[in-house]
Design a protein around this motif. Structure first.
Motif, PDB file in Angstrom:
ATOM      1  N   UNK A  79      44.085  -3.168  13.934  1.00 49.42           N
ATOM      2  CA  UNK A  79      44.116  -3.481  12.497  1.00 49.42           C
ATOM      3  C   UNK A  79      45.503  -3.924  12.031  1.00 49.42           C
ATOM      4  N   UNK A  80      46.555  -3.527  12.746  1.00 49.29           N
ATOM      5  CA  UNK A  80      47.915  -3.940  12.366  1.00 49.29           C
ATOM      6  C   UNK A  80      48.481  -5.001  13.313  1.00 49.29           C
ATOM      7  N   UNK A  81      47.598  -5.603  14.095  1.00 55.72           N
ATOM      8  CA  UNK A  81      48.053  -6.637  15.025  1.00 55.72           C
ATOM      9  C   UNK A  81      48.620  -7.827  14.247  1.00 55.72           C
ATOM     10  N   UNK A  82      49.762  -8.327  14.708  1.00 60.10           N
ATOM     11  CA  UNK A  82      50.405  -9.455  14.024  1.00 60.10           C
ATOM     12  C   UNK A  82      49.527 -10.699  14.121  1.00 60.10           C
ATOM     13  N   UNK A  83      49.552 -11.496  13.042  1.00 57.07           N
ATOM     14  CA  UNK A  83      48.683 -12.671  12.963  1.00 57.07           C
ATOM     15  C   UNK A  83      48.963 -13.677  14.085  1.00 57.07           C
ATOM     16  N   UNK A  84      50.183 -13.703  14.615  1.00 55.73           N
ATOM     17  CA  UNK A  84      50.517 -14.640  15.691  1.00 55.73           C
ATOM     18  C   UNK A  84      49.661 -14.437  16.938  1.00 55.73           C
ATOM     19  N   UNK A  85      49.121 -13.203  17.089  1.00 51.28           N
ATOM     20  CA  UNK A  85      48.405 -12.887  18.329  1.00 51.28           C
ATOM     21  C   UNK A  85      46.904 -12.700  18.137  1.00 51.28           C
ATOM     22  N   UNK A  86      46.427 -12.903  16.932  1.00 52.52           N
ATOM     23  CA  UNK A  86      45.007 -12.710  16.668  1.00 52.52           C
ATOM     24  C   UNK A  86      44.146 -13.596  17.568  1.00 52.52           C
ATOM     25  N   UNK A  87      43.191 -12.971  18.260  1.00 50.01           N
ATOM     26  CA  UNK A  87      42.234 -13.706  19.088  1.00 50.01           C
ATOM     27  C   UNK A  87      42.774 -14.200  20.412  1.00 50.01           C
ATOM     28  N   UNK A  88      44.025 -13.865  20.747  1.00 54.17           N
ATOM     29  CA  UNK A  88      44.616 -14.375  21.999  1.00 54.17           C
ATOM     30  C   UNK A  88      45.091 -13.266  22.934  1.00 54.17           C
ATOM     31  N   UNK A  89      44.803 -12.005  22.576  1.00 55.04           N
ATOM     32  CA  UNK A  89      45.320 -10.872  23.349  1.00 55.04           C
ATOM     33  C   UNK A  89      44.174 -10.083  23.983  1.00 55.04           C
ATOM     34  N   UNK A  90      44.397  -9.704  25.236  1.00 50.97           N
ATOM     35  CA  UNK A  90      43.416  -8.873  25.932  1.00 50.97           C
ATOM     36  C   UNK A  90      44.139  -7.911  26.866  1.00 50.97           C
ATOM     37  N   UNK A  91      43.788  -6.632  26.773  1.00 51.34           N
ATOM     38  CA  UNK A  91      44.294  -5.640  27.722  1.00 51.34           C
ATOM     39  C   UNK A  91      43.247  -5.469  28.814  1.00 51.34           C
ATOM     40  N   UNK A  92      43.635  -5.685  30.057  1.00 56.15           N
ATOM     41  CA  UNK A  92      42.686  -5.581  31.165  1.00 56.15           C
ATOM     42  C   UNK A  92      42.486  -4.093  31.495  1.00 56.15           C
ATOM     43  N   UNK A  93      41.576  -3.471  30.758  1.00 58.27           N
ATOM     44  CA  UNK A  93      41.414  -2.017  30.796  1.00 58.27           C
ATOM     45  C   UNK A  93      40.970  -1.486  32.158  1.00 58.27           C
TER      46      UNK A  93
END
Length: 290
Positions: A79-93
């Motif tokens: 919810x506090x993720x910066x807008x620069x990274x929206x939709x482009x980040x994935x943690x390989x859990x």
């Protein structure tokens, strides 16, 4: 923000509480080309089966403390993720069980470059920093060769990249002609530079010139070959002459057809006129017998 401050307080406390818990970064420097994907990694000790409810992972970009990704007590929190990274980040859990925190950024932008901090809290807590470098080579060079008359030519090379490139001009003998060129820089999309370099020079045909985009920071260069040949100007003239010749032939043909049709029309009108007079005055019909 409160949760983030709590996380750092916990990190500071645990650093002294459990000195055996250490986070490592297999690669402290990652280099990626703009538009590609990149995966940054930090590792941590698991010691048996991983308990997700006890695990917290945080990735952030140091400039402005931009939040990139947060996994708090085993639950994802964006919810506090910066807008620069929206939709482009994935943690390989799936790799967390192995003590590996792999963060993937897709479609990397120039603005993604910088220092990232990977923070892991799992019993103890620690962090490591990773420097992400984004490169944008001047790979595609658009070129043009135009005759300005009297054996003078305007040679142009244009390309996009980052950072600013030095454009070097040389002739067939690799003599430096850069001082004769005019190079301008414009800002394109995503912080790219649009670099256009023009060299106006007198030259005969069948000559070769080179323009090289030298990216000093990346220690990379790309070269285009510009060839002045008979065909450069000759094709244009030949096509022009052929076009004029074809136009003249077509005009003459159309004129002949129109003239022919006009003659037929006039002849037809004469016949119709005679016929009309004959019908209106039958006495005018004369029959000649042998």
């Amino acid at each position: 923000m409160g949760r983030l401050l709590f996380f750092y307080a916990f990190l500071f406390y645990c650093h002294f509480l459990n000195a055996l818990f250490t986070v490592e970064a297999p690669q402290s420097l990652c280099i990626v080309e703009r538009g590609n994907n990149v995966t940054m990694e930090c590792t941590f000790p698991v010691n048996g089966k991983l308990e997700f409810r006890d695990l917290s992972v945080s990735w952030e970009k140091k400039d402005g403390l931009k939040q990139v990704y947060v996994l708090h007590k085993g639950k994802e929190d964006l919810k506090n993720q910066h807008i620069d990274f929206k939709g482009r980040i994935k943690l390989l859990k799936e790799n967390l069980n192995l003590g590996r925190s792999l963060l993937q950024i897709t479609d990397v932008k120039l603005r993604d470059a910088g220092v990232y901090r990977c923070v892991i809290a799992y019993g103890g807590a620690d962090y490591k920093t990773i420097h992400l470098k984004v490169k944008a080579p001047y790979r595609i060079i658009n070129q043009g060769v135009v005759s300005t008359g009297h054996n003078e030519w305007r040679l142009t090379c244009q390309s996009e990249g980052y950072p600013e490139a030095v454009v070097i001009w040389q002739n067939r003998n690799y003599e430096d002609l850069t001082y004769k060129a005019n190079t301008r820089f414009e800002t394109a999309s995503d912080q790219l530079y649009l670099v256009t370099s023009t060299l106006t020079i007198k030259s005969g045909i069948d000559e070769i010139f080179y323009c090289t985009f030298w990216n000093k920071e990346l220690q990379e260069n790309t070269t285009a070959v510009l060839h002045i040949a008979d065909s450069t100007d000759g094709i244009l003239q030949t096509e022009s002459r052929r076009f004029v010749g074809a136009t003249l032939i077509a005009t003459a043909f159309v004129g002949s057809v129109l003239l022919f049709l006009l003659c037929i029309r006039k002849g037809f009108q004469v016949i119709l006129t005679g016929y009309k007079r004959t019908v209106e005055n039958p006495a005018s019909i004369r029959i000649y017998l042998p």
